[in-house]
Design an enzyme around this catalytic site. Structure first.
Site, PDB file in Angstrom:
ATOM      1  CG  ASP A  40      -2.939  -2.653   3.769  1.00  0.00           C
ATOM      2  OD1 ASP A  40      -3.695  -3.657   4.424  1.00  0.00           O
ATOM      3  OD2 ASP A  40      -1.685  -1.947   4.180  1.00  0.00           O
ATOM      4  CB  CYS A  56      -4.250  -4.220  11.854  1.00  0.00           C
ATOM      5  SG  CYS A  56      -3.160  -5.492  12.280  1.00  0.00           S
ATOM      6  CG  ASN A 114      -3.224   0.936   4.913  1.00  0.00           C
ATOM      7  OD1 ASN A 114      -2.297   0.388   5.297  1.00  0.00           O
ATOM      8  ND2 ASN A 114      -4.450   0.214   4.517  1.00  0.00           N
TER       9      ASN A 114
HETATM   10 MG    MG Z   1      -1.414  -1.254   5.929  1.00  0.00          MG
END
Ligand code: MG
Length: 309
Positions: A16, A240, A249
């Site tokens: 991520d 994002c 994050n």
């Molecule tokens: Mg994330």
């Protein structure tokens, strides 16, 4: 108030975190990053994604990477899998745990994976039995669990509906994401509290982003509800693509500091995570967003500049 004594951190930095970086990190450097993370006491690290290689160029080395992961008995390496083809690639690369992903908001799911929520669930219906047959563990991500960048507030009923469908298919744990980092503790109490009437706390993980600075407050709200699994990214890597300027994050270092200071064990060594994040920061040639990372970095710089005085 009784808080849990121990929490589980799921490290998502290599997947991520790095998938949103414009800079491509070499497979060798990713493996080094994962190796340092693996020495920290983390029990689970999400390492890559078996989406079509042209979709996320940063993760197009998924099979090459997975084939060379450290042989650790204490760390479970997981990867995202979108379809049967991805499952086959993951399996033949030795991956033992996969994650499937959908959302609680139609517009976000369409823009993110070009499918309706129902279409993505239909894909999982073929995928999950195949993964179970080969003994894989399965996690299910639900993006936009609180707020959608296109639709605004996401109804808690919709989150519950998707969560229940995933669990009915045999998924072991769902991870609910605050994809654009806009949720507040009130949202967490309302939505997660609503889910907990039907779903046990052990089946729910939370995945917070810190765009508006509310991530740790949200973790605290979730802790009070009995949630004990949290996703985070070393150094706070990531972002994002649909929320320009969004912070990443929640930083693994920040979660560890917070939990340890509260007397809650994580089993993870903060300094080791800092070492892993610093390795990536040097490659990206930029500082990272985690507060604890920044604190440790300036402490380190202070020491170095003090030499010879
Ligand atoms: Mg994330």
């Amino acid at each position: 108030m009784i808080l849990p004594k121990f929490v589980t951190l799921v490290e998502v930095g290599p997947r991520d975190g790095l998938q949103n970086e414009p800079e491509t990190i070499s497979t060798t450097d990713k493996l080094k990053f994962i190796e340092i993370l693996s020495e920290s006491g983390l029990k689970e690290i999400e390492v890559t994604s078996f989406v079509r290689p042209d979709q996320i160029p940063q993760l197009s080395d998924a099979a090459l990477l997975a084939n060379q992961l450290p042989s650790s008995h204490s760390v479970l390496y997981s990867a995202l899998v979108p379809n049967l083809k991805g499952l086959e690639r993951a399996r033949s690369s030795g991956i033992k745990k996969i994650a499937v992903f959908t959302a609680a908001s139609e517009t976000f799911n369409q823009k993110n994976i070009h499918a309706s929520i129902q279409e993505s669930l239909d894909r999982f219906k073929e995928l999950i039995p195949e993964a179970q047959k080969i003994g894989m563990e399965i996690r299910g991500y639900i993006s936009t669990g609180f707020v959608c960048p296109f639709e605004g507030d996401v109804p808690k009923e919709k989150v519950l509906e998707v969560a229940e469908k995933l669990l009915e298919m045999g998924i072991g744990q769902i991870s609910i994401g605050d994809t654009i980092g806009a949720a507040s503790p009130k949202d967490v109490e309302e939505t997660i509290g609503f889910l907990l009437a039907k779903i046990s706390a052990g089946k729910i993980a939370l995945h917070f982003h810190d765009t508006y600075g509310t991530a740790l407050a949200n973790v605290y709200a979730a802790l009070q509800l009995g949630i004990t699994t949290f996703d985070s990214s070393a150094g706070g890597l990531g972002g994002c693509p649909f929320a320009p300027g969004a912070a990443g994050n929640i930083g693994t270092e920040d979660l560890i500091y917070f939990f340890h200071r509260m007397g809650i064990k994580t089993g993870v060594d903060l300094n080791k995570i800092f070492e892993a994040s610093s390795f990536i920061s040097n490659l990206l040639k930029r500082p990272l967003s985690s507060r604890q990372w920044q604190r440790l970095r300036s402490q380190q710089k202070g020491k170095n500049s003090g030499n010879g005085k």
